[in-house]
Design a protein around this motif. Structure first.
Motif, PDB file in Angstrom:
ATOM      1  N   ALA A 156       3.377  90.203  33.035  1.00 19.83           N
ATOM      2  CA  ALA A 156       2.134  90.180  33.812  1.00 19.83           C
ATOM      3  C   ALA A 156       1.108  91.104  33.162  1.00 19.83           C
ATOM      4  O   ALA A 156      -0.068  90.765  33.028  1.00 19.83           O
ATOM      5  N   TYR A 157       1.573  92.272  32.685  1.00 22.31           N
ATOM      6  CA  TYR A 157       0.682  93.238  32.043  1.00 22.31           C
ATOM      7  C   TYR A 157       0.096  92.655  30.750  1.00 22.31           C
ATOM      8  O   TYR A 157      -1.071  92.835  30.424  1.00 22.31           O
ATOM      9  N   LEU A 158       0.952  91.922  30.057  1.00 23.12           N
ATOM     10  CA  LEU A 158       0.553  91.373  28.764  1.00 23.12           C
ATOM     11  C   LEU A 158      -0.573  90.354  28.907  1.00 23.12           C
ATOM     12  O   LEU A 158      -1.516  90.333  28.125  1.00 23.12           O
ATOM     13  N   PHE A 159      -0.471  89.501  29.912  1.00 23.80           N
ATOM     14  CA  PHE A 159      -1.419  88.386  29.990  1.00 23.80           C
ATOM     15  C   PHE A 159      -2.499  88.541  31.050  1.00 23.80           C
ATOM     16  O   PHE A 159      -3.359  87.683  31.160  1.00 23.80           O
ATOM     17  N   ARG A 160      -2.416  89.606  31.888  1.00 27.93           N
ATOM     18  CA  ARG A 160      -3.416  89.685  32.960  1.00 27.93           C
ATOM     19  C   ARG A 160      -4.799  89.763  32.312  1.00 27.93           C
ATOM     20  O   ARG A 160      -5.014  90.558  31.404  1.00 27.93           O
ATOM     21  N   PRO A 161      -5.730  88.895  32.780  1.00 26.85           N
ATOM     22  CA  PRO A 161      -7.041  88.938  32.143  1.00 26.85           C
ATOM     23  C   PRO A 161      -7.886  90.080  32.688  1.00 26.85           C
ATOM     24  O   PRO A 161      -8.096  90.165  33.890  1.00 26.85           O
ATOM     25  N   ASP A 162      -8.296  90.977  31.840  1.00 27.59           N
ATOM     26  CA  ASP A 162      -9.126  92.093  32.267  1.00 27.59           C
ATOM     27  C   ASP A 162     -10.422  92.038  31.451  1.00 27.59           C
ATOM     28  O   ASP A 162     -10.503  92.574  30.341  1.00 27.59           O
ATOM     29  N   PHE A 163     -11.420  91.352  32.034  1.00 26.71           N
ATOM     30  CA  PHE A 163     -12.646  91.114  31.277  1.00 26.71           C
ATOM     31  C   PHE A 163     -13.465  92.387  31.074  1.00 26.71           C
ATOM     32  O   PHE A 163     -14.337  92.433  30.211  1.00 26.71           O
ATOM     33  N   SER A 164     -13.175  93.424  31.871  1.00 28.87           N
ATOM     34  CA  SER A 164     -13.955  94.653  31.711  1.00 28.87           C
ATOM     35  C   SER A 164     -13.652  95.322  30.370  1.00 28.87           C
ATOM     36  O   SER A 164     -14.404  96.168  29.904  1.00 28.87           O
ATOM     37  N   LYS A 165     -12.527  94.956  29.765  1.00 25.06           N
ATOM     38  CA  LYS A 165     -12.178  95.599  28.482  1.00 25.06           C
ATOM     39  C   LYS A 165     -12.851  94.940  27.289  1.00 25.06           C
ATOM     40  O   LYS A 165     -12.726  95.398  26.158  1.00 25.06           O
ATOM     41  N   ILE A 166     -13.513  93.806  27.536  1.00 24.89           N
ATOM     42  CA  ILE A 166     -14.096  93.074  26.404  1.00 24.89           C
ATOM     43  C   ILE A 166     -15.446  93.672  26.018  1.00 24.89           C
ATOM     44  O   ILE A 166     -16.460  93.430  26.653  1.00 24.89           O
ATOM     45  N   THR A 167     -15.442  94.451  24.954  1.00 29.12           N
ATOM     46  CA  THR A 167     -16.665  95.068  24.440  1.00 29.12           C
ATOM     47  C   THR A 167     -16.880  94.535  23.013  1.00 29.12           C
ATOM     48  O   THR A 167     -15.982  93.899  22.462  1.00 29.12           O
ATOM     49  N   PRO A 168     -18.045  94.794  22.416  1.00 27.33           N
ATOM     50  CA  PRO A 168     -18.248  94.331  21.036  1.00 27.33           C
ATOM     51  C   PRO A 168     -17.155  94.840  20.094  1.00 27.33           C
ATOM     52  O   PRO A 168     -16.743  94.152  19.158  1.00 27.33           O
ATOM     53  N   LYS A 169     -16.663  96.037  20.371  1.00 28.43           N
ATOM     54  CA  LYS A 169     -15.613  96.590  19.510  1.00 28.43           C
ATOM     55  C   LYS A 169     -14.355  95.726  19.528  1.00 28.43           C
ATOM     56  O   LYS A 169     -13.670  95.555  18.524  1.00 28.43           O
ATOM     57  N   VAL A 170     -14.074  95.184  20.721  1.00 29.50           N
ATOM     58  CA  VAL A 170     -12.886  94.343  20.852  1.00 29.50           C
ATOM     59  C   VAL A 170     -13.064  93.037  20.079  1.00 29.50           C
ATOM     60  O   VAL A 170     -12.125  92.526  19.463  1.00 29.50           O
ATOM     61  N   PHE A 171     -14.297  92.529  20.073  1.00 25.05           N
ATOM     62  CA  PHE A 171     -14.592  91.334  19.271  1.00 25.05           C
ATOM     63  C   PHE A 171     -14.279  91.588  17.802  1.00 25.05           C
ATOM     64  O   PHE A 171     -13.647  90.791  17.125  1.00 25.05           O
ATOM     65  N   LEU A 172     -14.730  92.745  17.318  1.00 22.61           N
ATOM     66  CA  LEU A 172     -14.495  93.094  15.922  1.00 22.61           C
ATOM     67  C   LEU A 172     -13.004  93.239  15.647  1.00 22.61           C
ATOM     68  O   LEU A 172     -12.493  92.775  14.625  1.00 22.61           O
ATOM     69  N   ALA A 173     -12.315  93.867  16.597  1.00 17.26           N
ATOM     70  CA  ALA A 173     -10.875  94.052  16.411  1.00 17.26           C
ATOM     71  C   ALA A 173     -10.173  92.699  16.368  1.00 17.26           C
ATOM     72  O   ALA A 173      -9.280  92.468  15.539  1.00 17.26           O
ATOM     73  N   ALA A 174     -10.596  91.784  17.237  1.00 17.59           N
ATOM     74  CA  ALA A 174      -9.968  90.460  17.272  1.00 17.59           C
ATOM     75  C   ALA A 174     -10.232  89.711  15.972  1.00 17.59           C
ATOM     76  O   ALA A 174      -9.345  89.053  15.419  1.00 17.59           O
ATOM     77  N   MET A 175     -11.454  89.858  15.470  1.00 21.64           N
ATOM     78  CA  MET A 175     -11.794  89.188  14.222  1.00 21.64           C
ATOM     79  C   MET A 175     -10.962  89.744  13.063  1.00 21.64           C
ATOM     80  O   MET A 175     -10.376  89.000  12.284  1.00 21.64           O
ATOM     81  N   GLY A 176     -10.923  91.062  12.979  1.00 20.97           N
ATOM     82  CA  GLY A 176     -10.153  91.707  11.915  1.00 20.97           C
ATOM     83  C   GLY A 176      -8.696  91.288  11.981  1.00 20.97           C
ATOM     84  O   GLY A 176      -8.068  90.978  10.964  1.00 20.97           O
ATOM     85  N   GLN A 177      -8.166  91.255  13.193  1.00 19.35           N
ATOM     86  CA  GLN A 177      -6.765  90.868  13.373  1.00 19.35           C
ATOM     87  C   GLN A 177      -6.539  89.423  12.910  1.00 19.35           C
ATOM     88  O   GLN A 177      -5.560  89.125  12.248  1.00 19.35           O
ATOM     89  N   SER A 178      -7.472  88.535  13.258  1.00 20.93           N
ATOM     90  CA  SER A 178      -7.256  87.132  12.884  1.00 20.93           C
ATOM     91  C   SER A 178      -7.332  86.975  11.365  1.00 20.93           C
ATOM     92  O   SER A 178      -6.584  86.200  10.781  1.00 20.93           O
ATOM     93  N   PHE A 179      -8.199  87.737  10.696  1.00 19.71           N
ATOM     94  CA  PHE A 179      -8.276  87.650   9.234  1.00 19.71           C
ATOM     95  C   PHE A 179      -6.966  88.144   8.608  1.00 19.71           C
ATOM     96  O   PHE A 179      -6.398  87.514   7.733  1.00 19.71           O
ATOM     97  N   TYR A 180      -6.514  89.291   9.082  1.00 18.09           N
ATOM     98  CA  TYR A 180      -5.295  89.876   8.515  1.00 18.09           C
ATOM     99  C   TYR A 180      -4.109  88.954   8.759  1.00 18.09           C
ATOM    100  O   TYR A 180      -3.314  88.659   7.870  1.00 18.09           O
TER     101      TYR A 180
END
Ligand code: PHE
Length: 452
Positions: free
Chosen positions: A202-226
């Motif tokens: 439940a912790y893994l998948f619970r959607p918490d939209f308050s955590k989505i900041t521009p930094k998280v976008f960058l982290a997601a992008m970097g992760q997908s490239f790697y």
């Protein structure tokens, strides 16, 4: 020379080899950790968006360059555009995977040690949690063991590559990837039935939209490239071995799906296990080598799970290392007409010499730092933050702004074009837009975020 060039022989084999490169430590420890930290289900949506908008066009760009030039990453761009500075891209395209190989094999070596420790039940016998966690420090501080392990892991990789594209890479991937898949499923299911694991899920998948900041976008992008091995020359080299009949879009989508599925399964195997045994979820690099052995020492049948888990990590690391090793080897073969065995020996010797130094970064050579970073961290940091995005940027700009549209059309849709002309025309337009605008914007923002 073109006719003699080796190639993958089947569509499944090609996709499994590409998936083998993609699925690695990035999926097993980095992704689960990011998912739990950055908003669970909400991060998942951002991650999917990044893959579709940014990673897919860059992956397609590398595929287009590789297959249309029909040579490895070193000479691919230079072959398509001999004028100007473009040919120098080859330096990045061979240098990055080579230096990555040097430190990636150090981690592969640690995995070998942990597999052996699991087989010998060393975690159970260590007694306390501190003793188990201390095993990692002892290993990396030793002046001999990490070097020997690094050499052993590199040697196995070299032996596979010596066997060639079809007999080595393709055949091994066809066996290793399904095994890896079932092993990870086994662990995820075993973990899921442990008391307390449901909470972790439940912790893994619970959607918490308050955590989505521009930094998280960058982290997601970097992760997908790697995670998808983008910006490494690997996708160019592997796609130069692809049969003309194989659709590049389908291959890219299949690779992406395989990588994504592995990441999700790894998340389901690891985070709930940490929850069930009350371990912290934010240990970053320490997760695989410090936290999980403690979990295994407490879990019922943990001895078996531990063996199986480190075996999976070993396979994942090995298929990724194979792809790194292949890039300089294919360069030596294409450019200098070396034999595959000779090229593999040369790459082995050079990578071992540098890798040995990296493997001593946390022991004998821990005092040797550049900009405050030991050698191992220096490689990881420079490659991940600067060189990979730079290589990715060069390739999308090249394909989007320099290559002929007809070649792109031929490569992307050539084979199936006649079957569904309308659809393919639309796809090509969209893809070109993504390659020209979205992908460069994404890479530049990652680049800047690394610098600023
Ligand atoms: N894609 C691999 C992973 O997810 C990492 C890697 C990157 C391996 C580049 C080889 C080359 O762990």
């Amino acid at each position: 020379m073109v006719q003699e060039r080796e190639s993958f022989r089947s569509r499944t084999g090609s996709v499994l080899a590409l998936a083998g490169s993609a699925v690695g430590l990035g999926n097993i420890w980095r992704f689960p950790y990011m998912l739990s930290e950055y908003g669970g289900g909400a991060f998942l949506l951002v991650y999917i968006l990044c893959i579709v908008l940014f990673s897919l066009p860059i992956m397609m760009s590398e595929f287009i360059v590789g297959r249309s030039s029909h040579v490895g990453a070193a000479d691919a761009v230079g072959q398509l555009e001999p004028r100007g500075l473009w040919k120098h891209y080859g330096i990045l395209a061979v240098g990055i995977p080579f230096f990555t190989l040097c430190y990636y094999c150090v981690i592969g070596g640690w995995t070998l040690q942990y597999l052996a420790d699991s087989c010998l039940l060393s975690f159970r016998r260590a007694g306390t949690d501190e003793a188990i966690q201390g095993m990692f420090g002892n290993l990396v501080a030793s002046p001999v063991r990490p070097v020997v392990l690094d050499g052993a892991f590199l040697l196995v990789t070299a032996l596979i590559i010596m066997n060639g594209v079809h007999k080595g890479i393709e055949k091994c991937s066809k066996v290793m990837m399904p095994v890896l898949f079932f092993v990870m499923i086994f662990i995820a299911v075993w973990v899921a039935i442990q008391p307390g694991a449901g909470q972790g899920m439940a912790y893994l998948f619970r959607p918490d939209f308050s955590k989505i900041t521009p930094k998280v976008f960058l982290a997601a992008m970097g992760q997908s490239f790697y995670s998808l091995s983008i910006g490494m020359g690997i996708l160019i080299t592997y796609s130069s071995y692809l049969d003309r009949k194989i659709g590049l879009t389908q291959t890219a989508v299949s690779t992406i799906i395989a990588d994504f599925v592995f990441a999700i399964i790894a998340g389901c195997a690891i985070i709930p296990a940490l929850f069930a045994y009350g371990m912290p979820t934010d240990q970053g690099t320490g997760l695989v080598f410090k936290t999980l052995p403690v979990v295994f020492s407490r879990m019922p049948a943990g001895g078996v799970v531990s063996v199986v888990f480190f075996f999976a990590v070993l396979l994942a690391a090995l298929t990724s290392a194979m792809s790194l090793f292949e890039v300089p080897v294919s360069w030596l073969i294409d450019r200098y007409q070396m034999s595959r065995v000779g090229a593999s020996v040369l790459v082995f010797v050079c990578a071992f010499a540098i890798g040995a130094l990296c493997s001593l970064s946390f022991g004998v050579l821990s005092g040797f730092t550049v900009g405050g970073r030991v050698l191992f961290d220096l490689f990881d940091y420079t490659i991940g933050n600067y060189l990979m995005p730079l290589a990715g940027l060069v390739i999308v700009i090249f394909v989007g702004w320099k290559m002929s549209r007809n070649v792109i059309l031929d490569e992307v849709v050539g084979y199936e074009y006649a079957q569904n002309e309308q659809y393919h025309r639309r796809w090509r337009k969209l893809l070109l837009f993504m390659i020209r605008w979205l992908a460069p914007a994404a890479v530049i923002s990652i680049f800047l975020s690394g610098i600023l």
